[in-house]
Motif scaffolding. Structure first.
Motif, short mmCIF file in Angstrom:
data_model
loop_
_atom_site.label_atom_id
_atom_site.label_comp_id
_atom_site.label_asym_id
_atom_site.label_seq_id
_atom_site.Cartn_x
_atom_site.Cartn_y
_atom_site.Cartn_z
N TRP A 177 -3.55 6.86 -4.43
CA TRP A 177 -3.38 5.89 -3.34
C TRP A 177 -3.31 4.53 -4.00
N MET A 234 -3.94 2.22 7.26
CA MET A 234 -4.74 1.30 6.48
C MET A 234 -4.19 -0.11 6.65
N TRP A 250 -0.35 0.29 5.58
CA TRP A 250 -0.11 1.52 4.83
C TRP A 250 1.33 1.97 4.95
N LEU A 289 0.86 -1.19 0.00
CA LEU A 289 0.00 0.00 0.00
C LEU A 289 0.89 1.23 0.00
N LYS A 317 -0.72 12.08 4.79
CA LYS A 317 -0.41 10.64 4.65
C LYS A 317 -0.05 9.97 5.97
N LEU A 369 -9.50 1.39 7.44
CA LEU A 369 -8.83 2.67 7.24
C LEU A 369 -9.24 3.61 8.35
#
Length: 205
Positions: free
Chosen positions: A83, A168, A184, A68, A163, A100
């Protein structure tokens, strides 16, 4: 030479030489049986090992590796933010669970994310759903799903600046039901026993 004599009751009596020969034959037969049994056990063990090795090779041949990340470019007149969800493995990834959060608060969709960041729902950005889908491998082609993409400079910059506020998690499995969890902006994935959605807020889009 074997020497036999007659027992008083008429039955032959075997000499000690024959008794020793019989004992040697019995001992040899026992050793042969033990060797045969050991060979059989070794053959079974070798066969079981080869079977496990073939199964491991089969599983490795379809391992998915999900990552990710993002891509971003910005300028005064144009900008872009994507993304990215990628499968860099050699087998399909069955997406079983997606969560998320933004600033520690669970999000259900990108409209909720935009409400937090911009005070309104998503307007120009395009999205792709990954929850419940099968992400194909990148073998012989580039496979990247854009979970969200915007070419609006202000949106792109705001998403990029935020960010580190996002978390996530994507839980996915191979066709052999071996499962992993991708995070993430983290390269490594963690193996898990199974993907569970219990007591979680699933991110649907």
């Amino acid at each position: 030479m074997s020497i036999e004599s007659q027992h008083p009751n008429g039955e032959p009596v075997t000499s000690s030489g024959d008794a020793q020969a019989n004992a040697r034959r019995s001992s040899t037969a026992q050793i042969s049986s033990i060797v045969a049994l050991a060979v059989s056990v070794l053959a079974l063990a070798t066969g079981a090992y080869q079977t496990r090795l073939m199964q491991a090779q089969a599983r490795a041949s379809v391992w998915p590796i999900v990552s990710l990340g993002l891509s971003y470019f910005g300028s005064r007149d144009k900008g872009g933010f994507t993304w990215e969800v990628e499968n860099n493995g050699v087998g399909p990834a069955l997406i079983k669970s997606v969560t998320l959060s933004l600033d520690g608060k669970p999000m259900r969709n990108w409209d909720e994310v935009f409400q937090v960041l911009f005070g309104h729902g998503r307007e120009n950005a395009t999205v792709s759903s990954i929850n419940g889908n099968v992400l194909p491998p990148s073998t012989n082609r580039e496979t990247t799903i854009a979970a969200i993409r915007t070419t609006q400079p202000d949106e792109a910059k705001a998403l990029f600046d935020a960010k580190d506020r996002f978390k996530m998690s994507v839980c996915y499995c191979s066709v052999y039901e071996e499962c992993w969890e991708a995070q993430w902006l983290k390269r490594d994935v963690a193996p898990v026993a199974q993907c569970s959605v219990a007591n979680t807020v699933q991110f649907e889009q």
